[in-house]
Design a protein around this motif. Structure first.
Motif, PDB file in Angstrom:
ATOM      1  N   ASN A  72       0.816  -1.227   0.000  1.00  0.00           N
ATOM      2  CA  ASN A  72       0.000   0.000   0.000  1.00  0.00           C
ATOM      3  C   ASN A  72       0.845   1.270   0.000  1.00  0.00           C
ATOM      4  OD1 ASN A  72       0.946   0.095   2.605  1.00  0.00           O
ATOM      5  ND2 ASN A  72      -1.064   0.217   3.590  1.00  0.00           N
ATOM      6  N   GLY A  73       2.154   1.135  -0.158  1.00  0.00           N
ATOM      7  CA  GLY A  73       3.009   2.306  -0.305  1.00  0.00           C
ATOM      8  C   GLY A  73       3.477   2.945   0.981  1.00  0.00           C
ATOM      9  N   LEU A  74       3.073   2.423   2.152  1.00  0.00           N
ATOM     10  CA  LEU A  74       3.599   2.970   3.407  1.00  0.00           C
ATOM     11  C   LEU A  74       5.113   2.848   3.436  1.00  0.00           C
ATOM     12  CD1 LEU A  74       1.025   1.768   6.069  1.00  0.00           C
ATOM     13  CD2 LEU A  74       1.409   4.091   5.259  1.00  0.00           C
ATOM     14  N   VAL A  75       5.620   1.763   2.857  1.00  0.00           N
ATOM     15  CA  VAL A  75       7.042   1.637   2.568  1.00  0.00           C
ATOM     16  C   VAL A  75       7.196   1.884   1.077  1.00  0.00           C
ATOM     17  CG1 VAL A  75       8.935  -0.025   2.319  1.00  0.00           C
ATOM     18  CG2 VAL A  75       7.622   0.038   4.445  1.00  0.00           C
ATOM     19  N   PRO A  76       7.859   2.969   0.677  1.00  0.00           N
ATOM     20  CA  PRO A  76       8.705   3.858   1.477  1.00  0.00           C
ATOM     21  C   PRO A  76       8.052   5.208   1.820  1.00  0.00           C
ATOM     22  CG  PRO A  76       9.201   4.195  -0.830  1.00  0.00           C
ATOM     23  CD  PRO A  76       8.084   3.183  -0.789  1.00  0.00           C
TER      24      PRO A  76
ATOM     25  N   GLY B  27      14.284  -1.434  -7.004  1.00  0.00           N
ATOM     26  CA  GLY B  27      13.410  -2.415  -7.615  1.00  0.00           C
ATOM     27  C   GLY B  27      12.127  -1.750  -8.076  1.00  0.00           C
ATOM     28  N   SER B  28      11.124  -2.562  -8.388  1.00  0.00           N
ATOM     29  CA  SER B  28       9.861  -2.004  -8.882  1.00  0.00           C
ATOM     30  C   SER B  28       8.687  -2.789  -8.319  1.00  0.00           C
ATOM     31  CB  SER B  28       9.826  -2.050 -10.415  1.00  0.00           C
ATOM     32  OG  SER B  28       9.870  -3.396 -10.868  1.00  0.00           O
ATOM     33  N   ALA B  29       7.518  -2.146  -8.333  1.00  0.00           N
ATOM     34  CA  ALA B  29       6.298  -2.783  -7.840  1.00  0.00           C
ATOM     35  C   ALA B  29       5.100  -2.209  -8.576  1.00  0.00           C
ATOM     36  CB  ALA B  29       6.145  -2.564  -6.333  1.00  0.00           C
ATOM     37  N   ARG B  30       4.133  -3.082  -8.833  1.00  0.00           N
ATOM     38  CA  ARG B  30       2.837  -2.661  -9.369  1.00  0.00           C
ATOM     39  C   ARG B  30       1.759  -3.374  -8.578  1.00  0.00           C
ATOM     40  NH1 ARG B  30       2.956   1.761 -12.395  1.00  0.00           N
ATOM     41  NH2 ARG B  30       1.049   1.097 -13.461  1.00  0.00           N
ATOM     42  N   VAL B  31       0.771  -2.622  -8.111  1.00  0.00           N
ATOM     43  CA  VAL B  31      -0.356  -3.183  -7.367  1.00  0.00           C
ATOM     44  C   VAL B  31      -1.629  -2.593  -7.950  1.00  0.00           C
ATOM     45  CG1 VAL B  31      -1.447  -3.483  -5.124  1.00  0.00           C
ATOM     46  CG2 VAL B  31       1.055  -3.388  -5.284  1.00  0.00           C
ATOM     47  N   ALA B  32      -2.478  -3.455  -8.507  1.00  0.00           N
ATOM     48  CA  ALA B  32      -3.716  -3.000  -9.151  1.00  0.00           C
ATOM     49  C   ALA B  32      -3.426  -1.921 -10.193  1.00  0.00           C
ATOM     50  CB  ALA B  32      -4.713  -2.501  -8.108  1.00  0.00           C
ATOM     51  N   GLY B  33      -2.324  -2.097 -10.897  1.00  0.00           N
ATOM     52  CA  GLY B  33      -1.952  -1.158 -11.945  1.00  0.00           C
ATOM     53  C   GLY B  33      -1.288   0.107 -11.464  1.00  0.00           C
TER      54      GLY B  33
ATOM     55  N   ALA C 191       5.073   5.574  -5.547  1.00  0.00           N
ATOM     56  CA  ALA C 191       4.841   6.968  -5.929  1.00  0.00           C
ATOM     57  C   ALA C 191       3.387   7.406  -5.857  1.00  0.00           C
ATOM     58  CB  ALA C 191       5.358   7.192  -7.361  1.00  0.00           C
ATOM     59  N   THR C 192       2.440   6.479  -5.882  1.00  0.00           N
ATOM     60  CA  THR C 192       1.020   6.837  -5.878  1.00  0.00           C
ATOM     61  C   THR C 192       0.610   7.353  -4.501  1.00  0.00           C
ATOM     62  OG1 THR C 192       0.577   5.113  -7.514  1.00  0.00           O
ATOM     63  CG2 THR C 192      -1.321   5.997  -6.304  1.00  0.00           C
ATOM     64  N   PRO C 193      -0.087   8.476  -4.413  1.00  0.00           N
ATOM     65  CA  PRO C 193      -0.498   9.019  -3.099  1.00  0.00           C
ATOM     66  C   PRO C 193      -1.287   8.004  -2.280  1.00  0.00           C
ATOM     67  CG  PRO C 193      -0.876  10.631  -4.840  1.00  0.00           C
ATOM     68  CD  PRO C 193      -0.493   9.359  -5.527  1.00  0.00           C
ATOM     69  N   ALA C 194      -1.100   8.051  -0.958  1.00  0.00           N
ATOM     70  CA  ALA C 194      -1.737   7.096  -0.054  1.00  0.00           C
ATOM     71  C   ALA C 194      -3.249   7.093  -0.217  1.00  0.00           C
ATOM     72  CB  ALA C 194      -1.357   7.425   1.388  1.00  0.00           C
TER      73      ALA C 194
END
Length: 530
Positions: A53-57, A66-72, A77-80
């Motif tokens: 959910n982006g709390l890290v980082p 590295g890289s990550a994609r969650v639900a596109g 970088a996506t706001p919380a």
């Protein structure tokens, strides 16, 4: 099928940490997945969950690659606010993320922040109340709920935003058996919908290994996923029944007590019960303790004794009065009726004097930790008791509790299991003869529980004693010599541990259900040792 969540080579280091919490983590989760995250304390499990959910980082800072994609979406970088619509997360302490007073207001709050239209808000509210089986609680104040009810309300609040991924961090660690079963039944029902992926981290695996589709093993920051049966072959800690089957070479490896019984039919080993030493002189006595909070009686005429060498497991449902009993013994609440004696003398009235005799470790380690370094926590306890608190004294106390490597760390940066060990050390550094420990194994992995059991047995052998409140029956069986059960503020049984944990007792262990006469694995005689 396109993965719902995908991590590729994710390495993350917390600010100021000596090494990475995650190292080269790679993981794909399909839509509708049901995955268990398992591994030792401080291995990186909670960090992994917070990547989704982006709390890290974004919240914790530090460095990540590295890289990550969650639900596109890119969780780095996506706001919380946007990530919360895709990933709903319930933390280890659901009360810490609550913002409203009542159940309905708590569930509605997130939707209000996301500007969900009123008609849609009402539809979602009714749906999640029904799905989690908490419609009868809608008007209740959160402060009046049991632990299991609080957990289901927290899940409902994040599900109201209709995420595609539900993340749960230790959802049953604070719950009694009925509460844990209710939460996991609700989670299974959500999974059966087919449109929600679920990832949950747990140390107590006996209720989960056979339910999930995959196990994500995390150790030393490294991540590996496998089917449950395959993962159970190599996990450091598995439920006792599975460990017994593993030691006896069962293949495929069964994941339930009934499965182990069937797989090992006709070749279950014998038992060699360990003796419990007789208790010594009386250290503590409570007679007829009654404590009320307003019109509610939390304790109703509770009486018990504690003698040298005794290790009492205090068990009972959430809300049965265990914590209130500890607070009364430590002088933090004044009983309306009853009396207490320490070593046959009247108990001092002052909490400070009481805890010289009976040191209390609270359920929430945050209540015991307020310094900026672990070393300062230990030094403060020693100072408060008028004991030497130089560097050598602090280091000796840290070694005694196995936390010497944490002395320079900020307690708030530790895992829950590490915080628990630091809290135990800080509250008992002055060496009281009686230990009062409220849920000390919460957040601990298998080796840490075994270490604590050994520490308790050593304390008892030296003439001390302890009362340990716990929902973890398998952990309690490792140390308890006696078991006291509370329900609705009253003692409902007080039994020798071997009777309480036996197959026909009120709290049968997994081993007791398989091997007559044994309650723990160390009482089982394996063929190679016969």
């Amino acid at each position: 099928m396109t993965a719902l969540a995908s991590l590729q080579g994710v390495t993350y280091t917390y600010p100021g940490a000596a090494g990475p919490a995650l190292e080269g983590a790679a993981l794909d989760l399909e839509p509708g997945a049901f995955a268990l995250v398992a591994g030792p304390s401080a291995s990186g499990k909670s960090t992994l969950l917070r990547v989704f959910n982006g709390l890290v980082p974004q919240f914790h800072g530090g460095t990540i690659s590295g890289s990550a994609r969650v639900a596109g979406l890119d969780p780095f970088a996506t706001p919380a606010r946007r990530m919360a619509l895709a990933v709903g997360m319930v933390f280890q302490e659901p009360e810490a993320q609550a913002v409203a007073e009542t159940v309905q207001d708590e569930i509605v709050f997130g939707m209000e922040q996301q500007a969900v239209p009123p008609a849609e808000m009402r539809r979602r509210l009714e749906r999640v109340l029904a799905e989690l089986g908490i419609g009868h609680l809608r008007g209740r104040r959160l402060a009046t709920l049991s632990g299991g009810e609080r957990q289901r309300v927290a899940i409902a609040a994040v599900l109201a935003l209709e995420p595609q991924l539900l993340v749960l961090d230790e959802p049953t660690s604070q719950l009694d058996g009925d509460g844990a079963d209710a939460v996991l039944a609700a989670v299974e029902a959500l999974h059966r919908r087919g449109d929600l992926a679920i990832v949950l981290a747990e140390h107590r695996l006996e209720r989960l290994l056979h339910r999930v589709d995959a196990v994500v093993a995390v150790e030393g920051g490294r991540v590996a996923a496998a089917p449950p049966g395959e993962a159970a072959q190599t996990l450091r800690s598995v439920p006792p029944a599975v460990e017994l089957a593993r030691r006896l070479g069962a293949d495929p490896l069964p994941l339930t007590v009934d499965g182990v019984r069937a797989a090992l039919a006709g070749r279950l080993p014998a038992a060699r019960p360990r003796p419990y030493p007789p208790p010594g002189d009386e250290l503590l006595r409570a007679e007829g303790l009654t404590v009320a909070y307003g019109p509610v009686e939390a304790l109703r005429g509770v009486s018990l004794t504690l003698r040298e060498g005794e290790l009492v497991a205090l068990v009972g449902p959430n809300g049965s009065g265990k914590t209130t009993l500890f607070r009364a013994l430590a002088g933090l609440v004044e009983p309306g009726r009853g009396e207490m004696r320490f070593a046959r003398a009247a108990a001092p009235r002052s909490p400070r004097e009481r805890t010289r005799h009976a040191g209390l470790v609270p359920q929430d380690p945050a209540l015991a930790l307020y310094q900026e370094q672990v070393a300062a926590e230990l030094a403060e306890t020693l100072r408060h008791r008028g004991l030497p608190r130089g560097q050598a004294d602090v280091e000796a106390a840290a070694r005694a509790w196995g936390i010497a490597d944490l002395l320079a760390r900020d307690p708030r940066d530790l895992s829950v299991g590490q915080q628990q060990r630091v809290a135990i050390a800080a509250m008992l550094a002055h060496g009281p003869r009686t230990w009062l420990m409220d849920e000390p194994t919460r957040g601990m992995d298998g080796p840490a529980k075994a270490w604590l059991a050994a520490r308790l047995r050593d304390h008892a052998a030296a003439g001390g004693a302890a009362i340990v409140a716990t929902h973890d029956i398998e952990a309690a069986a490792l140390f308890a010599t006696r078991v006291v059960g509370l329900r609705a503020g009253e003692v409902v049984f007080d039994l020798p541990a071997r009777e309480a944990f036996a197959a026909d007792g009120p709290l049968p262990t997994q081993v007791a259900r398989l091997v007559p006469g044994a309650v723990t694995l160390d009482e089982v005689v394996l063929p190679c040792a016969a």
